[in-house]
Write a protein that holds these residues in place. Sequence first.
Motif, PDB file in Angstrom:
ATOM      1  N   ARG A  51       0.996  -1.136   0.045  1.00 17.91           N
ATOM      2  CA  ARG A  51      -0.126  -0.104   0.110  1.00 17.91           C
ATOM      3  C   ARG A  51       0.834   1.222  -0.139  1.00 17.91           C
ATOM      4  O   ARG A  51       1.755   1.334   0.843  1.00 17.91           O
ATOM      5  N   VAL A  52       0.569   2.157  -0.711  1.00 16.37           N
ATOM      6  CA  VAL A  52       1.118   3.653  -0.924  1.00 16.37           C
ATOM      7  C   VAL A  52       0.073   4.773  -0.575  1.00 16.37           C
ATOM      8  O   VAL A  52      -0.332   5.317  -1.479  1.00 16.37           O
ATOM      9  N   PRO A  53       0.047   4.953   0.842  1.00 18.65           N
ATOM     10  CA  PRO A  53      -1.136   5.854   1.107  1.00 18.65           C
ATOM     11  C   PRO A  53      -0.924   7.144   0.638  1.00 18.65           C
ATOM     12  O   PRO A  53      -1.852   8.082   0.176  1.00 18.65           O
ATOM     13  N   ASN A  54       0.472   7.616   0.363  1.00 24.59           N
ATOM     14  CA  ASN A  54       1.059   9.083   0.044  1.00 24.59           C
ATOM     15  C   ASN A  54       1.148   8.788  -1.716  1.00 24.59           C
ATOM     16  O   ASN A  54       1.970   9.607  -2.203  1.00 24.59           O
ATOM     17  N   TYR A  55       0.522   8.052  -2.338  1.00 16.71           N
ATOM     18  CA  TYR A  55       0.581   7.938  -3.534  1.00 16.71           C
ATOM     19  C   TYR A  55       0.722   9.313  -4.773  1.00 16.71           C
ATOM     20  O   TYR A  55       1.257   9.386  -5.586  1.00 16.71           O
ATOM     21  N   ARG A  56      -0.119  10.193  -4.145  1.00 11.76           N
ATOM     22  CA  ARG A  56      -0.318  11.579  -4.886  1.00 11.76           C
ATOM     23  C   ARG A  56       0.843  12.239  -4.631  1.00 11.76           C
ATOM     24  O   ARG A  56       1.310  13.150  -5.634  1.00 11.76           O
ATOM     25  N   ASP A  57       2.244  11.832  -3.969  1.00 13.18           N
ATOM     26  CA  ASP A  57       3.094  12.832  -3.696  1.00 13.18           C
ATOM     27  C   ASP A  57       4.414  11.921  -4.313  1.00 13.18           C
ATOM     28  O   ASP A  57       5.396  12.615  -4.264  1.00 13.18           O
ATOM     29  N   LEU A  58       4.144  10.785  -4.872  1.00  9.43           N
ATOM     30  CA  LEU A  58       5.349  10.189  -5.613  1.00  9.43           C
ATOM     31  C   LEU A  58       5.815  10.813  -6.787  1.00  9.43           C
ATOM     32  O   LEU A  58       5.089  11.396  -7.622  1.00  9.43           O
ATOM     33  N   SER A  59       7.114  10.894  -6.959  1.00  7.43           N
ATOM     34  CA  SER A  59       8.310  11.413  -7.929  1.00  7.43           C
ATOM     35  C   SER A  59       8.028  10.311  -8.829  1.00  7.43           C
ATOM     36  O   SER A  59       8.026   9.332  -8.621  1.00  7.43           O
ATOM     37  N   GLN A  75      10.775   9.323 -10.083  1.00  6.80           N
ATOM     38  CA  GLN A  75      12.004   8.246  -9.675  1.00  6.80           C
ATOM     39  C   GLN A  75      11.301   7.405  -8.775  1.00  6.80           C
ATOM     40  O   GLN A  75      11.572   6.110  -8.692  1.00  6.80           O
ATOM     41  N   GLU A  76      10.482   7.721  -7.960  1.00 11.68           N
ATOM     42  CA  GLU A  76       9.979   6.876  -6.849  1.00 11.68           C
ATOM     43  C   GLU A  76       8.836   5.828  -7.669  1.00 11.68           C
ATOM     44  O   GLU A  76       8.846   4.741  -7.278  1.00 11.68           O
ATOM     45  N   GLU A  77       8.217   6.245  -8.618  1.00 14.64           N
ATOM     46  CA  GLU A  77       7.417   5.211  -9.222  1.00 14.64           C
ATOM     47  C   GLU A  77       8.254   4.375 -10.292  1.00 14.64           C
ATOM     48  O   GLU A  77       8.080   3.048 -10.133  1.00 14.64           O
ATOM     49  N   TRP A  78       9.486   4.767 -10.747  1.00 10.43           N
ATOM     50  CA  TRP A  78      10.487   4.185 -11.334  1.00 10.43           C
ATOM     51  C   TRP A  78      11.054   2.833 -10.232  1.00 10.43           C
ATOM     52  O   TRP A  78      11.090   1.705 -10.864  1.00 10.43           O
ATOM     53  N   ASP A  79      11.273   3.307  -9.257  1.00 10.01           N
ATOM     54  CA  ASP A  79      11.788   2.453  -8.230  1.00 10.01           C
ATOM     55  C   ASP A  79      10.654   1.381  -7.662  1.00 10.01           C
ATOM     56  O   ASP A  79      11.132   0.191  -7.538  1.00 10.01           O
ATOM     57  N   LEU A  80       9.531   1.655  -7.819  1.00 13.80           N
ATOM     58  CA  LEU A  80       8.408   0.618  -7.538  1.00 13.80           C
ATOM     59  C   LEU A  80       8.445  -0.411  -8.704  1.00 13.80           C
ATOM     60  O   LEU A  80       8.610  -1.700  -8.403  1.00 13.80           O
ATOM     61  N   GLU A 139      11.084  -1.293 -10.759  1.00  6.19           N
ATOM     62  CA  GLU A 139      12.266  -1.982 -10.374  1.00  6.19           C
ATOM     63  C   GLU A 139      12.118  -2.862  -9.267  1.00  6.19           C
ATOM     64  O   GLU A 139      12.900  -4.097  -9.385  1.00  6.19           O
ATOM     65  N   GLN A 140      11.109  -2.743  -8.261  1.00 10.76           N
ATOM     66  CA  GLN A 140      10.939  -3.368  -7.109  1.00 10.76           C
ATOM     67  C   GLN A 140       9.823  -4.793  -7.758  1.00 10.76           C
ATOM     68  O   GLN A 140       9.595  -5.593  -6.837  1.00 10.76           O
ATOM     69  N   GLY A 141       9.586  -4.643  -8.861  1.00 10.04           N
ATOM     70  CA  GLY A 141       8.354  -5.629  -9.378  1.00 10.04           C
ATOM     71  C   GLY A 141       7.035  -5.236  -8.616  1.00 10.04           C
ATOM     72  O   GLY A 141       6.037  -6.044  -8.642  1.00 10.04           O
ATOM     73  N   PHE A 142       6.695  -3.995  -8.438  1.00  9.12           N
ATOM     74  CA  PHE A 142       5.257  -3.598  -8.232  1.00  9.12           C
ATOM     75  C   PHE A 142       4.748  -2.569  -9.237  1.00  9.12           C
ATOM     76  O   PHE A 142       5.429  -1.884  -9.712  1.00  9.12           O
ATOM     77  N   ASN A 143       3.504  -2.944  -9.415  1.00  7.42           N
ATOM     78  CA  ASN A 143       2.587  -2.240 -10.603  1.00  7.42           C
ATOM     79  C   ASN A 143       1.693  -1.573  -9.806  1.00  7.42           C
ATOM     80  O   ASN A 143       0.755  -2.168  -9.162  1.00  7.42           O
ATOM     81  N   ARG A 144       1.622  -0.093  -9.958  1.00  5.54           N
ATOM     82  CA  ARG A 144       0.575   0.609  -9.034  1.00  5.54           C
ATOM     83  C   ARG A 144      -0.594   0.630  -9.336  1.00  5.54           C
ATOM     84  O   ARG A 144      -0.826   1.071 -10.679  1.00  5.54           O
ATOM     85  N   CYS A 191      -0.033  -1.455  -4.617  1.00  6.83           N
ATOM     86  CA  CYS A 191       0.920  -2.023  -5.704  1.00  6.83           C
ATOM     87  C   CYS A 191       0.692  -3.466  -5.673  1.00  6.83           C
ATOM     88  O   CYS A 191       0.673  -4.402  -4.892  1.00  6.83           O
ATOM     89  N   ILE A 192       0.766  -4.192  -7.031  1.00  6.82           N
ATOM     90  CA  ILE A 192       0.399  -5.532  -7.453  1.00  6.82           C
ATOM     91  C   ILE A 192       1.874  -5.964  -7.575  1.00  6.82           C
ATOM     92  O   ILE A 192       2.687  -5.520  -8.326  1.00  6.82           O
ATOM     93  N   PRO A 193       2.083  -6.986  -6.746  1.00  6.29           N
ATOM     94  CA  PRO A 193       3.629  -7.812  -6.762  1.00  6.29           C
ATOM     95  C   PRO A 193       3.683  -8.631  -7.967  1.00  6.29           C
ATOM     96  O   PRO A 193       2.862  -9.467  -8.083  1.00  6.29           O
ATOM     97  N   GLU A 194       4.353  -8.229  -9.177  1.00  7.38           N
ATOM     98  CA  GLU A 194       4.446  -8.941 -10.344  1.00  7.38           C
ATOM     99  C   GLU A 194       4.852 -10.406 -10.207  1.00  7.38           C
ATOM    100  O   GLU A 194       4.164 -11.111 -10.688  1.00  7.38           O
TER     101      GLU A 194
END
Length: 324
Positions: free
Chosen positions: A90-98, A100-105, A107-112, A117-120
């Motif tokens: 869960r990413v409660p602060n999803y509105r604030d993501l940059s 780069q933070e979206e890209w990091d997700l 890279e970690q195998g998460f689709n938001r 975020c669904i774990p791929e």
Amino acid sequence: MNKGPVSQFIQHHYRHFNAAALVDAAKGYETHLLEGGKMMVTLAGAMSTAELGISFAEMIRQGKVDIISCTGANLEEDIMNLVAHTHYKRVPNYRDLSPQEEWDLLEQGFNRVTDTCIPEEEAFRRIQKHIYKIWKDAEEAGERYFPHEFMYKLLLSGVMKEHYEIDPKNSWMLAAAEKNIPIIVPGWEDSTMGNIFASYCIKGDLKTSTMKSGIEYMIFLSEWYRQNSGGKGVGFFQIGGGIAGDFPICVVPMMYQDLEWTDVPFWGYFCQISDSTTSYGSYSGAVPNEKITWGKLDIHTPKFIVESDATIVAPLMFAYILGW
């Protein structure tokens, strides 16, 4: 039926505006079933990832849903939640993501999906391994099935049971599979499993013909509708907008106007939960009366629209219809 505390709260507090529309629509749904009608429920958006199954599965078990139309995403995401729930993020602060933070997700195998975020690896790949075998076995046997039928085979085979991470009673797909409720999945190709199936076809591992098509879904729906639209007819309960609702509602004008089967009844009840506003050319935001001009609804069809967030409204309406 004596209503439970949630229903009593709704009846006492929800008296005006969208709140009142919610109550009126829920009562209309109840009345349609009590008078012998059948009901189609359509699921748009990411209602499965919103865990609608907690209430929707019980609606299915109690016989308050006769046929479903959903996107390919909703078809698969309920199963993903069933087998990979503890790995979701869960990413409660999803509105604030940059960016780069979206890209990091990624890279970690998460689709938001909004705040979830669904774990791929745990979700997509866990299903892929088993569904590919079912697709391949069908092809080698010269058999063809609809997307939902393959998913039913997957669930009923029991191969996923070891991976269940939620109470299975909260999976609407499992409830639907156990009752063998027909599901219409228009545009299934626009889903993760649809993309995966296409990749196997591109590689030459599978043939496109192994999967039945959207046109075949429309033909199937026309046959089902003809068999089930007697008496009070079939109601249409639309959660969200998009193809999940647009595709199946068209079966009536298709039969009436294109096939000239003038004895085909209109939909017997209509309700849409949507936060889409009426604007130029917006079908999702169109008021129900517009559907009269397209030969989908009759002048006398009970019509309701609840202009609100479906993730809040749908579970409340289901709770009322279930008497909770």
